[in-house]
Design a protein around this motif. Structure first.
Motif, PDB file in Angstrom:
ATOM      1  N   GLU A  62      10.319  -2.717 -35.880  1.00  0.00           N
ATOM      2  CA  GLU A  62       9.991  -1.240 -35.321  1.00  0.00           C
ATOM      3  C   GLU A  62       9.428  -1.980 -33.828  1.00  0.00           C
ATOM      4  OE1 GLU A  62       8.223  -2.338 -38.028  1.00  0.00           O
ATOM      5  OE2 GLU A  62       8.645  -1.140 -39.581  1.00  0.00           O
ATOM      6  N   THR A  63       9.276  -1.115 -32.985  1.00  0.00           N
ATOM      7  CA  THR A  63       8.899  -1.004 -31.709  1.00  0.00           C
ATOM      8  C   THR A  63       8.314   0.192 -31.048  1.00  0.00           C
ATOM      9  OG1 THR A  63       8.836  -2.059 -29.349  1.00  0.00           O
ATOM     10  CG2 THR A  63      10.813  -0.843 -30.300  1.00  0.00           C
ATOM     11  N   TYR A  64       7.575   0.345 -30.156  1.00  0.00           N
ATOM     12  CA  TYR A  64       6.881   1.800 -29.617  1.00  0.00           C
ATOM     13  C   TYR A  64       7.794   1.817 -28.143  1.00  0.00           C
ATOM     14  CZ  TYR A  64       3.455   2.959 -32.711  1.00  0.00           C
ATOM     15  OH  TYR A  64       2.730   3.242 -33.872  1.00  0.00           O
ATOM     16  N   LEU A  65       8.421   2.866 -27.996  1.00  0.00           N
ATOM     17  CA  LEU A  65       8.934   3.387 -26.801  1.00  0.00           C
ATOM     18  C   LEU A  65       8.356   4.408 -26.047  1.00  0.00           C
ATOM     19  CD1 LEU A  65      12.594   3.485 -27.860  1.00  0.00           C
ATOM     20  CD2 LEU A  65      11.626   1.688 -26.582  1.00  0.00           C
ATOM     21  N   HIS A  66       7.575   4.070 -24.755  1.00  0.00           N
ATOM     22  CA  HIS A  66       6.749   5.063 -24.042  1.00  0.00           C
ATOM     23  C   HIS A  66       7.531   6.122 -23.082  1.00  0.00           C
ATOM     24  CE1 HIS A  66       2.951   2.963 -25.265  1.00  0.00           C
ATOM     25  NE2 HIS A  66       3.707   2.017 -25.366  1.00  0.00           N
ATOM     26  N   LEU A 107      15.776  -4.645 -24.126  1.00  0.00           N
ATOM     27  CA  LEU A 107      15.433  -2.969 -24.214  1.00  0.00           C
ATOM     28  C   LEU A 107      14.219  -2.545 -23.428  1.00  0.00           C
ATOM     29  CD1 LEU A 107      15.921  -0.142 -25.243  1.00  0.00           C
ATOM     30  CD2 LEU A 107      14.910  -0.832 -27.091  1.00  0.00           C
ATOM     31  N   LYS A 108      13.144  -3.271 -23.403  1.00  0.00           N
ATOM     32  CA  LYS A 108      11.916  -2.772 -22.654  1.00  0.00           C
ATOM     33  C   LYS A 108      12.278  -2.815 -21.261  1.00  0.00           C
ATOM     34  CE  LYS A 108       9.253  -1.509 -25.905  1.00  0.00           C
ATOM     35  NZ  LYS A 108       8.030  -2.378 -26.333  1.00  0.00           N
ATOM     36  N   ASN A 109      13.072  -4.035 -20.836  1.00  0.00           N
ATOM     37  CA  ASN A 109      13.410  -4.416 -19.436  1.00  0.00           C
ATOM     38  C   ASN A 109      14.088  -3.144 -18.847  1.00  0.00           C
ATOM     39  OD1 ASN A 109      12.135  -6.906 -19.155  1.00  0.00           O
ATOM     40  ND2 ASN A 109      14.016  -7.953 -19.611  1.00  0.00           N
ATOM     41  N   ASP A 136      10.293  13.408 -26.048  1.00  0.00           N
ATOM     42  CA  ASP A 136      10.497  12.379 -26.900  1.00  0.00           C
ATOM     43  C   ASP A 136      12.214  12.296 -27.268  1.00  0.00           C
ATOM     44  OD1 ASP A 136       8.000  11.924 -27.613  1.00  0.00           O
ATOM     45  OD2 ASP A 136       7.925  13.204 -29.394  1.00  0.00           O
ATOM     46  N   GLU A 137      12.772  13.229 -27.385  1.00  0.00           N
ATOM     47  CA  GLU A 137      14.222  13.398 -27.284  1.00  0.00           C
ATOM     48  C   GLU A 137      14.962  12.763 -26.155  1.00  0.00           C
ATOM     49  OE1 GLU A 137      16.237  14.393 -29.638  1.00  0.00           O
ATOM     50  OE2 GLU A 137      14.485  14.752 -30.912  1.00  0.00           O
ATOM     51  N   HIS A 138      14.585  12.729 -25.059  1.00  0.00           N
ATOM     52  CA  HIS A 138      14.889  11.888 -23.946  1.00  0.00           C
ATOM     53  C   HIS A 138      14.808  10.463 -24.295  1.00  0.00           C
ATOM     54  CE1 HIS A 138      15.153  11.504 -19.024  1.00  0.00           C
ATOM     55  NE2 HIS A 138      16.148  11.192 -19.869  1.00  0.00           N
ATOM     56  N   VAL A 139      13.506   9.891 -24.533  1.00  0.00           N
ATOM     57  CA  VAL A 139      13.636   8.870 -24.956  1.00  0.00           C
ATOM     58  C   VAL A 139      14.449   8.293 -26.023  1.00  0.00           C
ATOM     59  CG1 VAL A 139      11.951   6.871 -25.737  1.00  0.00           C
ATOM     60  CG2 VAL A 139      10.886   8.712 -24.378  1.00  0.00           C
ATOM     61  N   LYS A 140      14.549   8.898 -26.723  1.00  0.00           N
ATOM     62  CA  LYS A 140      15.478   8.609 -28.161  1.00  0.00           C
ATOM     63  C   LYS A 140      17.069   8.591 -27.452  1.00  0.00           C
ATOM     64  CE  LYS A 140      17.395  10.633 -32.283  1.00  0.00           C
ATOM     65  NZ  LYS A 140      17.211  11.762 -33.501  1.00  0.00           N
ATOM     66  N   LYS A 141      17.492   9.532 -26.941  1.00  0.00           N
ATOM     67  CA  LYS A 141      18.677   9.401 -26.108  1.00  0.00           C
ATOM     68  C   LYS A 141      19.022   8.319 -25.461  1.00  0.00           C
ATOM     69  CE  LYS A 141      22.013  12.389 -23.710  1.00  0.00           C
ATOM     70  NZ  LYS A 141      22.183  13.947 -22.789  1.00  0.00           N
ATOM     71  N   ARG A 165      -0.560   2.212 -11.675  1.00  0.00           N
ATOM     72  CA  ARG A 165      -0.061   2.908 -12.540  1.00  0.00           C
ATOM     73  C   ARG A 165      -0.341   2.519 -14.031  1.00  0.00           C
ATOM     74  NH1 ARG A 165       5.983   3.769 -10.072  1.00  0.00           N
ATOM     75  NH2 ARG A 165       5.361   4.945  -8.039  1.00  0.00           N
ATOM     76  N   LYS A 166      -0.255   3.187 -15.084  1.00  0.00           N
ATOM     77  CA  LYS A 166      -0.421   3.163 -16.397  1.00  0.00           C
ATOM     78  C   LYS A 166       0.491   3.475 -17.387  1.00  0.00           C
ATOM     79  CE  LYS A 166      -5.742   3.313 -15.790  1.00  0.00           C
ATOM     80  NZ  LYS A 166      -6.835   3.925 -16.203  1.00  0.00           N
ATOM     81  N   THR A 167       0.703   2.780 -18.404  1.00  0.00           N
ATOM     82  CA  THR A 167       1.469   3.195 -19.560  1.00  0.00           C
ATOM     83  C   THR A 167       1.164   4.509 -19.990  1.00  0.00           C
ATOM     84  OG1 THR A 167       2.376   0.929 -19.719  1.00  0.00           O
ATOM     85  CG2 THR A 167       2.685   2.446 -21.607  1.00  0.00           C
ATOM     86  N   SER A 168       1.981   5.623 -20.239  1.00  0.00           N
ATOM     87  CA  SER A 168       1.601   6.781 -21.043  1.00  0.00           C
ATOM     88  C   SER A 168       1.108   6.442 -22.149  1.00  0.00           C
ATOM     89  CB  SER A 168       2.979   7.693 -20.778  1.00  0.00           C
ATOM     90  OG  SER A 168       4.013   7.142 -21.446  1.00  0.00           O
ATOM     91  N   LYS A 169       0.313   7.670 -22.541  1.00  0.00           N
ATOM     92  CA  LYS A 169       0.244   7.402 -24.216  1.00  0.00           C
ATOM     93  C   LYS A 169       1.119   8.260 -25.134  1.00  0.00           C
ATOM     94  CE  LYS A 169      -4.979   7.582 -23.399  1.00  0.00           C
ATOM     95  NZ  LYS A 169      -6.152   8.499 -23.491  1.00  0.00           N
ATOM     96  N   ALA A 170       1.987   8.974 -24.541  1.00  0.00           N
ATOM     97  CA  ALA A 170       3.048   9.599 -25.270  1.00  0.00           C
ATOM     98  C   ALA A 170       4.070   8.484 -25.561  1.00  0.00           C
ATOM     99  CB  ALA A 170       3.736  10.469 -24.301  1.00  0.00           C
ATOM    100  N   LYS A 171       4.455   8.310 -26.764  1.00  0.00           N
ATOM    101  CA  LYS A 171       5.412   7.368 -27.311  1.00  0.00           C
ATOM    102  C   LYS A 171       5.885   7.785 -28.736  1.00  0.00           C
ATOM    103  CE  LYS A 171       1.578   4.873 -29.404  1.00  0.00           C
ATOM    104  NZ  LYS A 171       0.851   3.660 -29.598  1.00  0.00           N
ATOM    105  N   ILE A 172       7.112   7.213 -29.053  1.00  0.00           N
ATOM    106  CA  ILE A 172       7.728   6.973 -30.221  1.00  0.00           C
ATOM    107  C   ILE A 172       8.123   5.857 -30.735  1.00  0.00           C
ATOM    108  CG2 ILE A 172       8.672   9.527 -29.642  1.00  0.00           C
ATOM    109  CD1 ILE A 172      11.448   8.076 -29.464  1.00  0.00           C
ATOM    110  N   MET A 173       8.031   5.870 -32.030  1.00  0.00           N
ATOM    111  CA  MET A 173       8.344   4.303 -32.877  1.00  0.00           C
ATOM    112  C   MET A 173       9.918   4.428 -33.056  1.00  0.00           C
ATOM    113  SD  MET A 173       7.290   3.039 -36.311  1.00  0.00           S
ATOM    114  CE  MET A 173       5.406   2.602 -35.856  1.00  0.00           C
TER     115      MET A 173
END
Length: 603
Positions: free
Chosen positions: A210-214, A346-348, A358-363, A240-248
């Motif tokens: 698993e990993t988190y995607l912000h 993937l993070k790069n 969230d759906e945008h991140v997933k897509k 700049r700061k990483t957003s708190k909104a994320k999905i796993m």
């Protein structure tokens, strides 16, 4: 030192150099200096501290013998098990009853129902064979005399050609079919290191994590770097700061590509039951994408030791579904393909990009995975070969960490808490056995870790002080340092708080708890695999909240508190009841479960 590896000898030499620097500087008290000087002359003690400080927690003996694991795959479809299925079928038993009989017979790993059903169908159709059906394979059109002569001619001209280049020159349909003739005519070339002798084994591995995607993640320094002329000041950058909104995101993949992905949104957690349900979907996805034959060959699952992965419900489901689990050494992201290959790339891709939902991140993540070729995934799995060989055969040691632990131990023993270290070990052992407040279990967990049990019901605070309990714990840990299995695999502490009240609570002051941390955690090379407090009264939960900020991140992950309303439920999620005595809700008799010989053995 005769049995020490080259890396161990180098580590010991480095430790002696650090010790010499310390003694030359004349730092520390006289007793500390005398003790450290004595340890410097003892190769055994130096090795003990080194073994507790291997790089990234790579444990030699805990690393799996993959040939043994492959033999488990063979046993899954072995003729012996098939013979038992055939016998039970002749008695008129159903598939489920046959599986129950195999389980009662101790078959391990246990075949899943679909495998047993397929065997039964073969036997009903009149096929009595217990062996695998042999497929004809690819036509051997490249082994005729014409192609063999071409291969020999090409090799004689240039003996440094690769097999692929030979195949291209002779216009062969298959490079592999030319390999025997080419090797017989060419000079031997150094072969690549094998994955413990089983290169084909890599094709049977499925890995996942698993990993988190912000919604937004700050670019790394490397990504945000720019070419500048000499002497030009660096450009100003906004903070700049990483957003708190994320999905796993959970992804499973093999050498060919992605098998299954799952996403968990805000409020959802990865529990043992959730992971068990995903394993069922993973098997269906594997059979659909890779075929039943590949599944029948045996599939190994490589995942890390996250709580959801090691829970009892997930372990049971893993066995029921039919995957064979590969042991993953704790704290070893360099042996997890997702951690060292898939997720960094993937993070790069996702860093510096802004997503609206969230759906945008997933897509975006799904599209990125879909665009990767099989060679990308194959590279990640094949990298395991060299990593396993290097770390299994030749582990690195952190001599600097080992030295710091040794120095810390000397300071704790001779400067800070000298009154807690027992002088008469025989008397201490007798006290422990008579009082029954602490014991070592004979059983070990699935990772080979020893289990220390602290019985709060027999801890009378009017007779046994906090310092005396600490002395008992020191006696145990001192002896465990000479146990190779403990030093390799680690140890688990179970503290049963049943029967403990406010008199005990008054002992657990912040000062005393920090004393425990200093002695057991920071001044020992032991690998603590878990600290489980069970049957904890509600008021004690506040004590845990008080001291937990002082824990390291590793200890926070391994420190578990279970209240009395849950009794042994949380403990049994971590350890099977078959390993535990009845006083811990297990199946073993209390008298037979404890290893009292451990107290009397000479160290």
């Amino acid at each position: 030192m005769d049995t020490a590896t080259a890396n161990e000898r180098d580590g010991i030499a480095e430790m002696r150099r650090l010790i010499e620097e310390f003694l030359t500087s004349k730092n520390g008290s006289l007793k500390v200096r005398e003790y450290i000087a004595s340890v410097a002359q003892d190769d055994t003690l130096l090795q003990i501290y080194l073994k507790g400080r291997k790089y990234e927690g790579i444990f030699i003996k805990a690393a799996p013998n993959l040939i043994t694991l492959i033999s488990k795959t063979t046993s899954l479809i072995s003729q012996d098990v098939r013979a038992q299925v055939k016998l039970h079928l002749s008695r008129g038993l159903s598939t489920q009853l046959i599986r129950n009989e195999l389980k009662n017979d101790g078959v391990d790993p246990l075949p899943d129902r679909s495998t047993i059903t397929r065997w039964c169908q073969r036997f009903r159709n009149g096929d009595p064979s217990l062996e695998n059906r042999q497929s004809p394979g690819r036509p051997l059109s490249a082994t005729d005399e014409k192609h063999v002569a071409k291969v020999k001619a090409v090799v004689e001209k240039d003996r440094r050609l690769l097999l692929r280049e030979i195949a291209e020159k002779v216009d062969s349909q298959s490079a592999n079919t030319c390999s025997n003739e080419a090797q017989s005519a060419s000079q031997p070339r150094k072969s690549k290191p094998t994955f413990h002798g089983q290169r084909f084994f890599l094709g049977q591995i499925v890995t996942g994590d698993e990993t988190y995607l912000h919604h937004y993640e700050v670019e790394s320094k490397r990504q945000s770097s720019q070419w500048l002329q000499a002497g030009t000041p660096p450009p100003l950058k906004a903070i700049r700061k990483t957003s708190k909104a994320k999905i796993m995101m959970l992804v499973f993949w093999d050498r060919v590509g992605v098998l299954l992905t799952a996403f968990f949104y805000k409020g959802a957690t990865m529990t043992g039951q959730a992971y068990a349900d995903i394993l069922v979907k993973l098997k269906k996805a594997y059979i659909k994408k890779r075929g039943q034959d590949k599944w029948d060959d045996g599939v190994f699952l490589l995942h890390d030791n996250a709580p959801s992965h090691t829970s009892r419900v997930a372990k049971q489901k893993l066995q029921d579904v039919g995957f064979i689990e590969l042991h993953h050494p704790p704290h070893s992201p360099d042996l997890a393909p997702s951690d060292f290959h898939l997720f960094p790339k993937l993070k790069n891709y996702t860093r510096g990009r802004k997503y609206n939902s969230d759906e945008h991140v997933k897509k975006s993540a799904t599209a990125w995975l879909a665009n990767k070729s099989p060679s990308f995934f194959s590279a990640g799995i094949l990298a395991l070969e060299e990593r396993w060989n290097n770390l299994y055969e030749n582990p690195s040691y952190r001599a600097d960490y080992a030295w710091e632990t040794l120095k810390r131990y000397a300071e704790v023993r001779f400067d800070e808490y000298p009154e807690l270290f027992p002088d008469d070990t025989h008397d201490t052992a007798s006290q422990i056995k008579t009082l029954g407040v602490m014991a070592m279990l004979k059983s070990r967990d699935e990772f080979g870790r020893r289990i220390v049990y602290v019985n709060g019901e027999k801890w009378n605070p009017d007779e046994i002080s906090f310092d005396l309990m600490t002395t008992f714990g020191i006696y145990f840990t001192e002896r465990e340092l000479f146990d190779d299995d403990v030093m390799t695999n680690g140890i688990i502490f179970i503290h049963n708080c049943s029967g403990m009240g406010f008199k005990h609570a008054r002992m657990f002051t912040l000062r005393n708890m920090l004393k425990w941390l200093n002695i057991y955690w920071r001044a020992r090379p032991l690998k603590v695999g878990g600290v489980y407090f069970i049957n904890v009264p509600s008021f004690a939960v506040y004590l845990v909240k008080l001291i937990k900020p002082f824990f390291s991140q590793k200890l926070k992950e391994r420190f578990i508190v279970s209240t009395r309303d849950k009794k042994f439920e949380t403990l049994h999620e971590k350890l099977s009841p078959n390993l535990l005595p009845k006083c811990l809700g297990g199946t073993q008799e209390d008298d037979e479960a404890f290893d009292w010989e451990f107290l009397q053995s000479k160290k």
